[in-house]
Design an enzyme around this catalytic site. Sequence first.
Site, PDB file in Angstrom:
ATOM      1  CE1 TYR A  51      -3.218  -2.817   0.066  1.00  0.00           C
ATOM      2  CE2 TYR A  51      -3.703  -2.335   2.363  1.00  0.00           C
ATOM      3  CZ  TYR A  51      -3.934  -3.074   1.219  1.00  0.00           C
ATOM      4  OH  TYR A  51      -4.889  -4.061   1.222  1.00  0.00           O
ATOM      5  CB  SER A 146      -5.435 -11.901   1.921  1.00  0.00           C
ATOM      6  OG  SER A 146      -6.217 -11.008   1.153  1.00  0.00           O
ATOM      7  CB  SER A 214     -13.398  -3.782  -2.538  1.00  0.00           C
ATOM      8  OG  SER A 214     -12.096  -3.293  -2.758  1.00  0.00           O
TER       9      SER A 214
END
Length: 308
Positions: A51, A146, A214
């Site tokens: 990120y 993930s 999201s």
Amino acid sequence: MRRMKLGNELDVPVVGLGCMRIWDKPISDVERLIATSLELGIDFFDHADIYGGGRSEEVFAQALKNLKIPRDKVIIQTKCGIRSGFYDLSKEHIVSSVENALKRLDTDYIDVLLLHRPDTLMEPEEIAEAFGYVHSKGYVRYFGVSNFNSMQIELLSSAVQHKLLTNQLQLSLTNTGMIDSGIFTNTKFHQSINRDGNVLEYCRLKGITIQAWSPFQYGNEYGNIQGTFIDNPLFPDLNLKLEYLAQKYSVSKEAIAIAWILRHPAKIQPIVGTTNPERLRKIAQATEVELTREEWYSLYISAGNMIP
């Protein structure tokens, strides 16, 4: 803010704050966002080494320092494994990723470390060694994954001794693949295609918390994110239903979209990525709403889904 047990072990808020987009924001804005989040009872912050190229972790650490927030007042989750052009879940990369994240986050430990994407070249025994090392050093308290399917988790679990608390997966009203395949079982509709190895049911059986990334986004058939569905003219029926329920429960549309995820008995933790403190306040209203079964399905259908 209600709380839950991540993987039946770690006490966390039912909504977490994703920090992917804070890397280029003024530090004063990040401070306001974190302060608002903590005020709302959202003390869980989700990061990843990619990120902002690590900048999000650095900005977050500086904001915590400026606000004089003690380390034990926040829960920090970060991820590793995505490199430029390839995935890397080798022991060397996992260990170095953790050590570098600790420096960027200016902390002695990470609460939860996730493997960001499945690496087809991964060796479960090697990952087990990496987890054992960073845990023994006190660098990482808990672990998870993930974007893994059920058999990838099984493969990993064949060697890893530490419980995997969570599996972070894309889920929103407009991205419901893991739900669709279950609803369309024993049909020939394209929605019956099982792309994830029954990951929703698998995680429920194994006590692994699904984190929804999201939760306001929609994408194309390949999963590429294209924007939010809130107030988007491409989703008129969905927004009419969101508005109706928002008025009924005296909350925002955002709150209803998150309440839809929270209503599922899998006890999914949405990870919201807003950088707007006022929008975060609207989102937090979701915990005040308990949708009925009929309302849950009406939202599912209004998003363009169907039931057989």
